[in-house]
Design a protein around this motif. Structure first.
Motif, PDB file in Angstrom:
ATOM      1  N   CYS A  21       0.864  -1.167   0.000  1.00 46.69           N
ATOM      2  CA  CYS A  21       0.000   0.000   0.000  1.00 46.69           C
ATOM      3  C   CYS A  21       0.906   1.224   0.000  1.00 46.69           C
ATOM      4  CB  CYS A  21      -0.890  -0.049   1.241  1.00 46.69           C
ATOM      5  SG  CYS A  21      -2.164   1.184   1.302  1.00 46.69           S
ATOM      6  N   THR A  22       0.873   1.991  -1.069  1.00 46.03           N
ATOM      7  CA  THR A  22       1.633   3.230  -1.164  1.00 46.03           C
ATOM      8  C   THR A  22       0.708   4.386  -0.845  1.00 46.03           C
ATOM      9  OG1 THR A  22       3.095   2.275  -2.833  1.00 46.03           O
ATOM     10  CG2 THR A  22       3.027   4.681  -2.666  1.00 46.03           C
ATOM     11  N   ILE A  23       1.159   5.235   0.071  1.00 47.66           N
ATOM     12  CA  ILE A  23       0.308   6.332   0.536  1.00 47.66           C
ATOM     13  C   ILE A  23       1.021   7.645   0.285  1.00 47.66           C
ATOM     14  CG2 ILE A  23      -1.034   7.236   2.468  1.00 47.66           C
ATOM     15  CD1 ILE A  23      -0.661   4.478   3.827  1.00 47.66           C
ATOM     16  N   SER A  24       0.444   8.493  -0.506  1.00 47.95           N
ATOM     17  CA  SER A  24       1.022   9.811  -0.776  1.00 47.95           C
ATOM     18  C   SER A  24       0.129  10.889  -0.177  1.00 47.95           C
ATOM     19  CB  SER A  24       1.186  10.024  -2.278  1.00 47.95           C
ATOM     20  OG  SER A  24      -0.062   9.911  -2.938  1.00 47.95           O
ATOM     21  N   GLY A  25       0.759  12.023   0.097  1.00 48.69           N
ATOM     22  CA  GLY A  25      -0.018  13.146   0.633  1.00 48.69           C
ATOM     23  C   GLY A  25       0.015  13.283   2.133  1.00 48.69           C
ATOM     24  N   ILE A  26       0.799  12.444   2.794  1.00 42.60           N
ATOM     25  CA  ILE A  26       0.961  12.546   4.240  1.00 42.60           C
ATOM     26  C   ILE A  26       2.452  12.494   4.576  1.00 42.60           C
ATOM     27  CG2 ILE A  26      -1.279  11.487   4.747  1.00 42.60           C
ATOM     28  CD1 ILE A  26       0.230   8.891   5.451  1.00 42.60           C
ATOM     29  N   SER A  27       2.792  12.871   5.783  1.00 43.67           N
ATOM     30  CA  SER A  27       4.167  12.702   6.258  1.00 43.67           C
ATOM     31  C   SER A  27       4.321  11.248   6.688  1.00 43.67           C
ATOM     32  CB  SER A  27       4.433  13.654   7.424  1.00 43.67           C
ATOM     33  OG  SER A  27       4.294  14.999   7.014  1.00 43.67           O
ATOM     34  N   PHE A  28       4.521  10.417   5.719  1.00 43.86           N
ATOM     35  CA  PHE A  28       4.432   8.968   5.881  1.00 43.86           C
ATOM     36  C   PHE A  28       5.238   8.458   7.078  1.00 43.86           C
ATOM     37  CE2 PHE A  28       3.418   4.851   4.090  1.00 43.86           C
ATOM     38  CZ  PHE A  28       4.466   4.030   4.481  1.00 43.86           C
ATOM     39  N   GLY A  29       6.424   8.961   7.238  1.00 47.37           N
ATOM     40  CA  GLY A  29       7.340   8.423   8.236  1.00 47.37           C
ATOM     41  C   GLY A  29       6.888   8.556   9.674  1.00 47.37           C
ATOM     42  N   ILE A  30       5.976   9.458   9.969  1.00 43.93           N
ATOM     43  CA  ILE A  30       5.567   9.663  11.358  1.00 43.93           C
ATOM     44  C   ILE A  30       4.289   8.919  11.713  1.00 43.93           C
ATOM     45  CG2 ILE A  30       6.683  11.920  11.422  1.00 43.93           C
ATOM     46  CD1 ILE A  30       3.906  13.206  11.295  1.00 43.93           C
ATOM     47  N   TYR A  31       3.696   8.269  10.730  1.00 46.08           N
ATOM     48  CA  TYR A  31       2.436   7.588  10.962  1.00 46.08           C
ATOM     49  C   TYR A  31       2.636   6.169  11.475  1.00 46.08           C
ATOM     50  CZ  TYR A  31      -0.739  11.024   8.917  1.00 46.08           C
ATOM     51  OH  TYR A  31      -1.498  12.137   8.681  1.00 46.08           O
ATOM     52  N   GLU A  32       1.705   5.743  12.290  1.00 46.23           N
ATOM     53  CA  GLU A  32       1.576   4.333  12.623  1.00 46.23           C
ATOM     54  C   GLU A  32       0.795   3.678  11.487  1.00 46.23           C
ATOM     55  OE1 GLU A  32       0.715   2.583  16.741  1.00 46.23           O
ATOM     56  OE2 GLU A  32      -1.257   2.569  15.768  1.00 46.23           O
ATOM     57  N   LEU A  33       1.284   2.562  11.020  1.00 48.05           N
ATOM     58  CA  LEU A  33       0.671   1.886   9.873  1.00 48.05           C
ATOM     59  C   LEU A  33       0.052   0.570  10.331  1.00 48.05           C
ATOM     60  CD1 LEU A  33       3.597   2.450   7.372  1.00 48.05           C
ATOM     61  CD2 LEU A  33       1.578   3.887   7.713  1.00 48.05           C
TER      62      LEU A  33
END
Length: 115
Positions: A21-33
């Protein structure tokens, strides 16, 4: 926020499948996935979580068979599923969570495990 999900499909018991799952538009690195799944007639289940610190946790039902990972440079999360069982049949959802107001969901990936 845009999600690009891999395809699921039909696999036989014992086989493997990797979801992404590729997610764009967020600060990906700081999110819990998180990966959730929803099987017909059952409650939604939290399958795997990986924090921003790369710590991963799993539901007992998949522990030892599924591996959750992330690539922050590619803004992509993965779920490697090995030794699949018929009871793993479900729609799988990727989820990026920071707080209640920043909680993003993919569209769902259908996985069927059947001989």
């Amino acid at each position: 926020v845009q999600f690009t999900e891999s395809r699921g499909g039909l696999v036989q018991p014992g086989e493997s499948l990797r979801l992404s799952c590729t997610i764009s538009g967020i600060s990906f690195g700081i999110y819990e996935l998180r990966w959730f799944r929803h099987a017909s007639g059952k409650a939604r289940e939290l399958v795997a979580v990986i924090g921003a610190d790369d710590r991963a946790n799993y539901a007992d039902s998949v522990k030892g068979r599924f591996t959750n990972s992330r690539d922050n440079d590619k803004e992509t999360m993965y779920l490697q599923m090995n030794n699949l069982k018929p009871e793993d049949t479900a729609d799988y959802y990727c989820n990026a969570y920071l707080n209640e107001g920043q909680n993003w969901w993919g569209q769902g990936i259908q996985v069927t495990v059947s001989s």
